[in-house]
Design a protein around this motif. Structure first.
Motif, PDB file in Angstrom:
ATOM      1  N   TRP A  30      -9.846 -75.156 -30.438  1.00 10.25           N
ATOM      2  CA  TRP A  30     -10.806 -76.160 -30.344  1.00 10.25           C
ATOM      3  C   TRP A  30     -10.591 -77.031 -29.069  1.00 10.25           C
ATOM      4  N   ASP A  31      -9.439 -77.646 -28.934  1.00 11.07           N
ATOM      5  CA  ASP A  31      -8.939 -78.493 -27.797  1.00 11.07           C
ATOM      6  C   ASP A  31      -8.616 -77.884 -26.612  1.00 11.07           C
ATOM      7  N   GLU A  32      -8.476 -76.663 -26.795  1.00  5.55           N
ATOM      8  CA  GLU A  32      -7.857 -75.858 -25.409  1.00  5.55           C
ATOM      9  C   GLU A  32      -8.990 -75.637 -24.322  1.00  5.55           C
ATOM     10  N   ASN A  33      -8.478 -76.100 -23.070  1.00  4.63           N
ATOM     11  CA  ASN A  33      -9.579 -76.360 -21.841  1.00  4.63           C
ATOM     12  C   ASN A  33     -10.654 -77.330 -22.280  1.00  4.63           C
ATOM     13  N   LEU A  34     -10.095 -78.228 -22.746  1.00  6.58           N
ATOM     14  CA  LEU A  34     -11.299 -79.395 -23.063  1.00  6.58           C
ATOM     15  C   LEU A  34     -10.724 -80.470 -22.430  1.00  6.58           C
ATOM     16  N   THR A  35     -11.851 -81.070 -21.549  1.00  4.10           N
ATOM     17  CA  THR A  35     -11.456 -82.314 -20.711  1.00  4.10           C
ATOM     18  C   THR A  35     -12.226 -83.324 -20.991  1.00  4.10           C
ATOM     19  N   LYS A  61     -14.097 -73.141 -21.917  1.00  5.26           N
ATOM     20  CA  LYS A  61     -13.652 -71.866 -22.891  1.00  5.26           C
ATOM     21  C   LYS A  61     -14.874 -71.176 -23.603  1.00  5.26           C
ATOM     22  N   TYR A  62     -14.594 -70.098 -24.108  1.00  2.71           N
ATOM     23  CA  TYR A  62     -15.735 -69.477 -24.647  1.00  2.71           C
ATOM     24  C   TYR A  62     -15.753 -69.563 -26.120  1.00  2.71           C
ATOM     25  N   LEU A  63     -15.610 -70.991 -26.726  1.00  7.39           N
ATOM     26  CA  LEU A  63     -15.688 -71.256 -28.040  1.00  7.39           C
ATOM     27  C   LEU A  63     -16.708 -72.639 -27.916  1.00  7.39           C
ATOM     28  N   PRO A  64     -17.871 -72.593 -28.344  1.00  8.57           N
ATOM     29  CA  PRO A  64     -18.720 -73.626 -28.609  1.00  8.57           C
ATOM     30  C   PRO A  64     -18.096 -74.787 -29.222  1.00  8.57           C
ATOM     31  N   LEU A  65     -18.419 -75.938 -29.157  1.00 10.10           N
ATOM     32  CA  LEU A  65     -18.279 -77.091 -29.978  1.00 10.10           C
ATOM     33  C   LEU A  65     -19.598 -77.582 -30.454  1.00 10.10           C
ATOM     34  N   PRO A  66     -19.664 -77.385 -31.821  1.00  9.72           N
ATOM     35  CA  PRO A  66     -21.010 -77.958 -32.504  1.00  9.72           C
ATOM     36  C   PRO A  66     -21.238 -79.366 -32.492  1.00  9.72           C
ATOM     37  N   VAL A  67     -19.911 -80.207 -32.647  1.00 11.79           N
ATOM     38  CA  VAL A  67     -19.957 -81.524 -32.872  1.00 11.79           C
ATOM     39  C   VAL A  67     -18.661 -82.041 -32.222  1.00 11.79           C
ATOM     40  N   LEU A  68     -18.955 -82.929 -31.153  1.00 12.39           N
ATOM     41  CA  LEU A  68     -17.918 -83.495 -30.270  1.00 12.39           C
ATOM     42  C   LEU A  68     -18.205 -85.070 -30.412  1.00 12.39           C
ATOM     43  N   GLU A  69     -17.303 -85.824 -31.237  1.00 12.06           N
ATOM     44  CA  GLU A  69     -17.453 -87.337 -30.839  1.00 12.06           C
ATOM     45  C   GLU A  69     -16.390 -87.778 -30.059  1.00 12.06           C
ATOM     46  N   VAL A  70     -16.996 -88.727 -29.041  1.00 11.60           N
ATOM     47  CA  VAL A  70     -16.210 -89.570 -28.067  1.00 11.60           C
ATOM     48  C   VAL A  70     -15.981 -90.770 -28.392  1.00 11.60           C
ATOM     49  N   GLY A  71     -14.897 -91.250 -28.761  1.00 13.27           N
ATOM     50  CA  GLY A  71     -14.906 -92.740 -28.863  1.00 13.27           C
ATOM     51  C   GLY A  71     -13.752 -93.413 -28.253  1.00 13.27           C
ATOM     52  N   THR A  99     -22.739 -82.095 -28.001  1.00 11.41           N
ATOM     53  CA  THR A  99     -22.735 -80.596 -28.567  1.00 11.41           C
ATOM     54  C   THR A  99     -22.388 -79.896 -27.469  1.00 11.41           C
ATOM     55  N   THR A 100     -21.276 -79.040 -27.089  1.00 14.47           N
ATOM     56  CA  THR A 100     -21.079 -78.407 -26.116  1.00 14.47           C
ATOM     57  C   THR A 100     -21.162 -76.763 -26.238  1.00 14.47           C
ATOM     58  N   SER A 101     -21.580 -76.090 -25.546  1.00 14.14           N
ATOM     59  CA  SER A 101     -21.812 -74.643 -25.474  1.00 14.14           C
ATOM     60  C   SER A 101     -20.619 -74.047 -24.656  1.00 14.14           C
ATOM     61  N   VAL A 102     -20.660 -72.722 -24.672  1.00  9.63           N
ATOM     62  CA  VAL A 102     -19.493 -72.188 -23.836  1.00  9.63           C
ATOM     63  C   VAL A 102     -19.471 -72.450 -22.688  1.00  9.63           C
ATOM     64  N   ARG A 103     -18.344 -73.035 -22.138  1.00  8.42           N
ATOM     65  CA  ARG A 103     -18.079 -73.140 -20.446  1.00  8.42           C
ATOM     66  C   ARG A 103     -19.232 -73.952 -20.005  1.00  8.42           C
ATOM     67  N   GLN A 104     -19.325 -75.384 -20.679  1.00  3.50           N
ATOM     68  CA  GLN A 104     -20.396 -76.206 -20.181  1.00  3.50           C
ATOM     69  C   GLN A 104     -19.578 -77.542 -19.802  1.00  3.50           C
ATOM     70  N   ARG A 105     -20.347 -78.355 -18.966  1.00  4.94           N
ATOM     71  CA  ARG A 105     -19.930 -79.493 -18.288  1.00  4.94           C
ATOM     72  C   ARG A 105     -21.250 -80.555 -18.854  1.00  4.94           C
ATOM     73  N   ILE A 106     -20.795 -81.585 -19.288  1.00  6.30           N
ATOM     74  CA  ILE A 106     -21.911 -82.676 -19.563  1.00  6.30           C
ATOM     75  C   ILE A 106     -21.578 -83.940 -19.018  1.00  6.30           C
ATOM     76  N   THR A 107     -22.383 -84.615 -18.538  1.00 11.09           N
ATOM     77  CA  THR A 107     -22.201 -85.977 -17.824  1.00 11.09           C
ATOM     78  C   THR A 107     -23.290 -86.705 -18.521  1.00 11.09           C
ATOM     79  N   ARG A 108     -22.908 -88.021 -19.020  1.00 14.34           N
ATOM     80  CA  ARG A 108     -23.771 -89.205 -19.384  1.00 14.34           C
ATOM     81  C   ARG A 108     -23.279 -90.197 -18.744  1.00 14.34           C
ATOM     82  N   THR A 109     -24.495 -90.873 -18.596  1.00 12.52           N
ATOM     83  CA  THR A 109     -24.194 -92.143 -17.514  1.00 12.52           C
ATOM     84  C   THR A 109     -24.680 -93.423 -18.509  1.00 12.52           C
ATOM     85  N   LEU A 110     -24.000 -94.442 -18.646  1.00 13.99           N
ATOM     86  CA  LEU A 110     -24.322 -95.742 -19.586  1.00 13.99           C
ATOM     87  C   LEU A 110     -24.109 -96.956 -18.692  1.00 13.99           C
ATOM     88  N   PRO A 111     -25.235 -97.553 -18.508  1.00 19.16           N
ATOM     89  CA  PRO A 111     -25.587 -98.722 -17.855  1.00 19.16           C
ATOM     90  C   PRO A 111     -24.533 -99.816 -18.563  1.00 19.16           C
TER      91      PRO A 111
END
Length: 220
Positions: A30-35, A61-71, A99-111
């Motif tokens: 689950w945490d392999e190649n996760l940044t 990686k080719y393993l999706p992560l259905p739920v990923l909490e970042v705190g 929620t991350t799919s296969v080989r996906q990059r997500i960027t979220r901006t918080l003011p």
């Protein structure tokens, strides 16, 4: 009829094997190649100004992560405009869900807005994920090097009243306390109480009598 019965008997076994297989696969990968990276779009702001905190999640990686909490924890003097996922006490604890799919990059901006001047730092991020059936939780800590400065607010020059009518520095004082050897006031005749160091020998030689330098007193 026999095939149906065998299928019904094998189905729970197959489901059980799949259940434990996905748990083992998720637990190991689950945490392999996760940044996970937390950063600000500006190095500093002035008090009262706004900046953006950027959360970047890369699941390479080719393993999706259905739920990923970042705190993560941050000073309560840096305020989020969206406080829905924030808990404020002595510090502000922020928790965002992805929620991350296969080989996906997500960027979220918080003011965010700086309420108090100072140096602020985010040292670590806690990442929590769940398997596909939401039966097992995995937790990992990702170190961060996020630094941010809030500088004192701008002040208009019109709000700063400088007493231009008063001179800053040394002033000639009417009350003579101590003579200032750098403030020459003139020459007068020598008196018996005058120190020898005040005698002006050149003027005394020209006039044929002892003359001394006279100095003004100054105050700071």
């Amino acid at each position: 009829m026999v095939k149906v019965m065998w299928a019904l008997l094998l189905l729970p076994i197959v489901l059980l094997v799949l259940y434990f297989a996905q748990r083992l696969l998720f637990r190991r990968l689950w945490d392999e190649n996760l940044t996970v990276q937390i950063s600000f779009d500006r190095d500093y702001i002035f008090c009262g100004e706004e900046a953006n905190l950027v959360e970047t999640i890369v699941n390479n990686k080719y393993l999706p992560l259905p739920v990923l909490e970042v705190g993560f924890d941050m000073s309560r003097w840096v305020v989020f405009q969206d406080e829905e996922n924030s808990t404020v006490s002595d510090m502000t604890y922020r928790r965002d869900v992805f929620t991350t799919s296969v080989r996906q990059r997500i960027t979220r901006t918080l003011p965010v807005r700086g309420k108090k001047r100072g140096y602020y730092r985010i040292a670590s991020t806690t990442v929590t994920s769940y398997d596909f059936l939401m039966t097992e939780k995995q937790v990992a800590h990702f170190p961060q090097e996020t630094e941010f400065y809030v500088l004192p607010a701008h002040i208009s020059a019109s709000h700063i009243r400088i007493p231009y009518s008063k001179i800053m520095g040394l002033l000639v004082s009417r009350r003579r306390v101590y003579d200032d050897p750098f403030e020459f006031a003139g020459i007068r005749d020598y008196r018996r109480s005058d120190p020898m160091k005040y005698i002006n020998w050149k003027a005394s030689a020209r006039g044929g009598t002892l003359l001394v330098n006279q100095h003004d007193s100054t105050l700071s």
